[in-house]
Scaffold this motif. Structure first.
Motif, mmCIF file in Angstrom:
data_model
loop_
_atom_site.group_PDB
_atom_site.id
_atom_site.type_symbol
_atom_site.label_atom_id
_atom_site.label_comp_id
_atom_site.label_asym_id
_atom_site.label_seq_id
_atom_site.Cartn_x
_atom_site.Cartn_y
_atom_site.Cartn_z
ATOM 1 N N ASP A 54 1.647 6.169 5.731
ATOM 2 C CA ASP A 54 0.652 5.259 5.159
ATOM 3 C C ASP A 54 1.148 4.579 3.874
ATOM 4 O O ASP A 54 0.408 3.850 3.230
ATOM 5 C CB ASP A 54 -0.662 6.014 4.912
ATOM 6 C CG ASP A 54 -1.889 5.125 5.022
ATOM 7 O OD1 ASP A 54 -1.777 4.036 5.611
ATOM 8 O OD2 ASP A 54 -2.957 5.524 4.514
ATOM 9 N N THR A 66 -0.627 -0.653 5.769
ATOM 10 C CA THR A 66 -1.047 0.034 6.993
ATOM 11 C C THR A 66 -2.555 0.260 6.850
ATOM 12 O O THR A 66 -2.995 1.369 6.589
ATOM 13 C CB THR A 66 -0.310 1.383 7.114
ATOM 14 O OG1 THR A 66 -0.450 2.077 5.856
ATOM 15 C CG2 THR A 66 1.166 1.198 7.407
ATOM 16 N N LYS A 109 0.851 -1.198 0.000
ATOM 17 C CA LYS A 109 0.000 0.000 0.000
ATOM 18 C C LYS A 109 0.885 1.246 0.000
ATOM 19 O O LYS A 109 1.684 1.450 0.916
ATOM 20 C CB LYS A 109 -0.914 0.005 1.238
ATOM 21 C CG LYS A 109 -1.721 1.298 1.406
ATOM 22 C CD LYS A 109 -2.630 1.271 2.646
ATOM 23 C CE LYS A 109 -3.274 2.635 2.894
ATOM 24 N NZ LYS A 109 -4.127 2.654 4.106
ATOM 25 N N GLU A 161 -9.457 3.870 2.082
ATOM 26 C CA GLU A 161 -8.912 3.989 0.727
ATOM 27 C C GLU A 161 -7.864 2.927 0.403
ATOM 28 O O GLU A 161 -7.652 2.605 -0.762
ATOM 29 C CB GLU A 161 -8.302 5.391 0.539
ATOM 30 C CG GLU A 161 -6.845 5.557 0.993
ATOM 31 C CD GLU A 161 -6.631 5.360 2.492
ATOM 32 O OE1 GLU A 161 -7.627 5.455 3.241
ATOM 33 O OE2 GLU A 161 -5.483 5.103 2.911
ATOM 34 N N ASP A 220 -2.449 10.180 3.823
ATOM 35 C CA ASP A 220 -3.864 9.824 3.965
ATOM 36 C C ASP A 220 -4.570 10.837 4.852
ATOM 37 O O ASP A 220 -4.501 10.764 6.079
ATOM 38 C CB ASP A 220 -3.976 8.410 4.558
ATOM 39 C CG ASP A 220 -5.432 7.963 4.712
ATOM 40 O OD1 ASP A 220 -6.328 8.641 4.154
ATOM 41 O OD2 ASP A 220 -5.652 6.929 5.373
HETATM 42 ZN ZN ZN Z 1 -4.777 4.773 4.749
#
Ligand code: ZN
Ligand code: BES
Ligand code: MN
Length: 505
Positions: free
Chosen positions: A282, A368, A259, A343, A264
């Motif tokens: 993130d 995360t 990710k 997301e 974020d």
């Molecule tokens: Zn996130």
């Protein structure tokens, strides 16, 4: 960059100052040869006679010996000498001297196991690192480390792996620590390109390759879920495809998906302000995939590995995705975005669909992903989610070996029922309970084509508070897993059930 060397030279009796500080690791029941009377050995023998040497984890006696291998000496207790004991004790002491010491020696008075050596190397690397990228006033940190152990020659392989792990962890920490404006999706793409160029020794082609897809190409692939997250940002997204070919071209690879949300905010479902800065971490999953490739570059195992990184910011704006918007993922499944702060799963699901083209042995995503996993497991263990028992076992085993722990979480289908939507094939959130598991159940809907596991590293990826910063986890776990697969590959897919021939009548 920190460099390590391994030696069997007896630093305890050395009288030639070569380092600025030396740590002597003392395990319960240690024995120092009293006959040795030169260097630190002489002082240690006296301290031992006075019963001033303690072996409890982290207990230390620090003294100054100008005529030894290093003037600053720390006799440090490591308790029973378990990896976690060494990690805790050494990291603590090294952290305390990192701004004053660049050249450090570390001594095992007795023979060490591979796990002990590795723990010491990881701990020095962790404690001696000082972030500098956006802090010109920062000190250098520890640069050169010599590890002395009597059975050095038997530990060469373990040492090589430990060094590779340390390099990978440092790479991951470096990128995860960089603030959002210094680690945009574009910059992550460039970091991957630079990494691959270095790994190929500056040559245009080699075992490593990378492709960085821009917004147009991502759109062409039909990654509507990924793009719905990027929509609110002025910074364009990137989809990074890293490949390492260490085995035959047609050998099925292990795929790692990280990710890469470089910041974020939560989007329109905006996060509260407190500690929002930590959402620069993130992209810790992405950083760990980059770190794995940095480590692979050092060990070059005979396996094929793919790294996939969807990288984007999650921002609110007039163009941002709104709660209730329905988007179409690359898989064709539609998703009602009920909360724009969920997301991570939206960018991962398209990367997981993209992973199908590699016909992988296994796919592991690292993210995360949820605050909920922090509540459940804290920062000690990452959450491990998979329905594949063999894959679970291998990942847990690798985690234990590497002292980079995880814990298997349940995946009952009942945890996923609330992902239903009246307006799309699924919603992107379920109820408030067991959010880490429902997030995993969401991802699972995109992973039917291969054995898959998910690591939720929201707790493990960084520390908060006085030592706020990225940990570089789970690079040690990932590298250990890949190396184990090189040595003893496991078929994660159950053997297809042999069709029983219809009996002739
Ligand atoms: Zn996130
Ligand atoms: N990046 C966060 C997860 C996170 C939160 C990690 C706090 C570390 C600390 C993720 O994108 C997120 O916001 N998740 C939400 C999901 C929720 C809206 C269903 C969460 O966990 O609160
Ligand atoms: Mn979020």
């Amino acid at each position: 960059m920190m460099t390590f060397s391994l030696t069997s030279t007896d630093f305890l009796t050395s009288t030639k100052p070569q380092y600025e500080a030396v740590l002597v690791l003392l395990q319960d029941g240690f024995s120092l040869s009293v006959k040795k009377s030169a260097g630190i050995a002489a002082v240690l023998a006296q301290a031992e006679a006075q019963k001033h040497l303690q072996t409890a984890v982290g207990k230390s006696l620090q003294f100054y010996v100008p005529y030894a291998v290093a003037p600053r000496v720390c006799a440090l207790g490591i308790g029973q000498g378990r990896a976690a004991d060494i990690e805790k004790a050494v990291k603590g002491v090294v952290r305390g001297m990192a701004s004053e010491v660049t050249k450090l020696a570390i001594v095992f008075a007795q023979e060490a196991t591979p796990e002990q050596l590795s723990a010491a190397v990881q701990a020095v690397a962790a404690g001696g690192y000082i972030y500098q990228a956006t802090k010109p006033s920062a000190k250098k940190g520890v640069q050169k480390v010599a590890v002395s152990v009597p059975n050095a020659s038997a530990l060469k392989t373990a040492f090589a792996q430990a060094q590779a792990t340390a390099a990978g962890v440092a790479f991951a920490r470096e990128w995860a620590n960089r603030p959002g404006n210094h680690a945009t999706p574009r910059l992550l793409g460039e970091a991957a390109q630079a990494l691959v160029q270095d790994a190929n020794g500056g040559k245009a082609k080699g075992a490593f390759s990378v492709e960085v897809l821009d917004e147009k190409k991502i759109e062409k692939l039909g990654m509507g879920a990924f793009l719905s997250v990027a929509r609110g940002s002025e910074e364009p997204p990137r989809f990074i495809v890293l490949q390492y070919q260490g085995a035959a071209k047609n050998a099925a690879p292990y795929v790692f998906v990280g990710k890469g949300v470089t910041f974020d905010t939560g989007g329109i479902s905006l996060k509260p302000g407190a500690a929002m800065d930590e959402m620069k971490f993130d992209m810790g999953g992405a950083a760990s995939v980059l770190g794995l490739f940095e480590a692979l570059r050092h060990v070059q195992p005979k396996v094929n590995v793919v790294g996939l990184i969807p990288a984007t910011e999650n921002m609110p704006s007039g163009k941002a995705t709104k709660p209730g918007d329905v988007v179409t993922s690359m898989s064709g499944q539609t998703i009602e975005v009920l909360n724009t702060d969920a997301e991570g799963r939206l960018i991962l699901c398209d990367a997981l669909t993209y992973a199908e083209r590699f016909k992988p042995q296994a796919v592991v995503d690292i993210a995360t992903l949820t605050g909920n996993i922090v509540m459940a497991l804290g920062s000690l263990r990452a959450g491990l989610f998979t329905q594949n028992d063999k894959l679970a076992q291998q990942l847990q085993h690798a985690a234990d070996q590497a002292n980079d722990l995880c814990w298997r979480m349940p995946m009952d289908d009942a945890y996923g029922v609330d992902l239903k939507s009246n307006f799309a094939d699924m919603g992107n959130i379920a109820g408030p309970k067991a959010g880490g598991i429902s997030a995993a159940k969401f991802l699972e809907k995109f992973t039917q084509a291969y054995p898959w596991a998910h690591l939720d590293i929201a707790g493990a990826a960084w520390d908060s508070g006085a030592h706020k910063g990225a940990t570089g986890r789970p690079v040690p776990l990932l590298l250990q897993f890949v190396l184990n697969m090189e040595k003893a590959p496991i078929a994660f897919v159950d053997e297809p059930v042999k069709k029983t021939r219809s009996r002739r009548k």
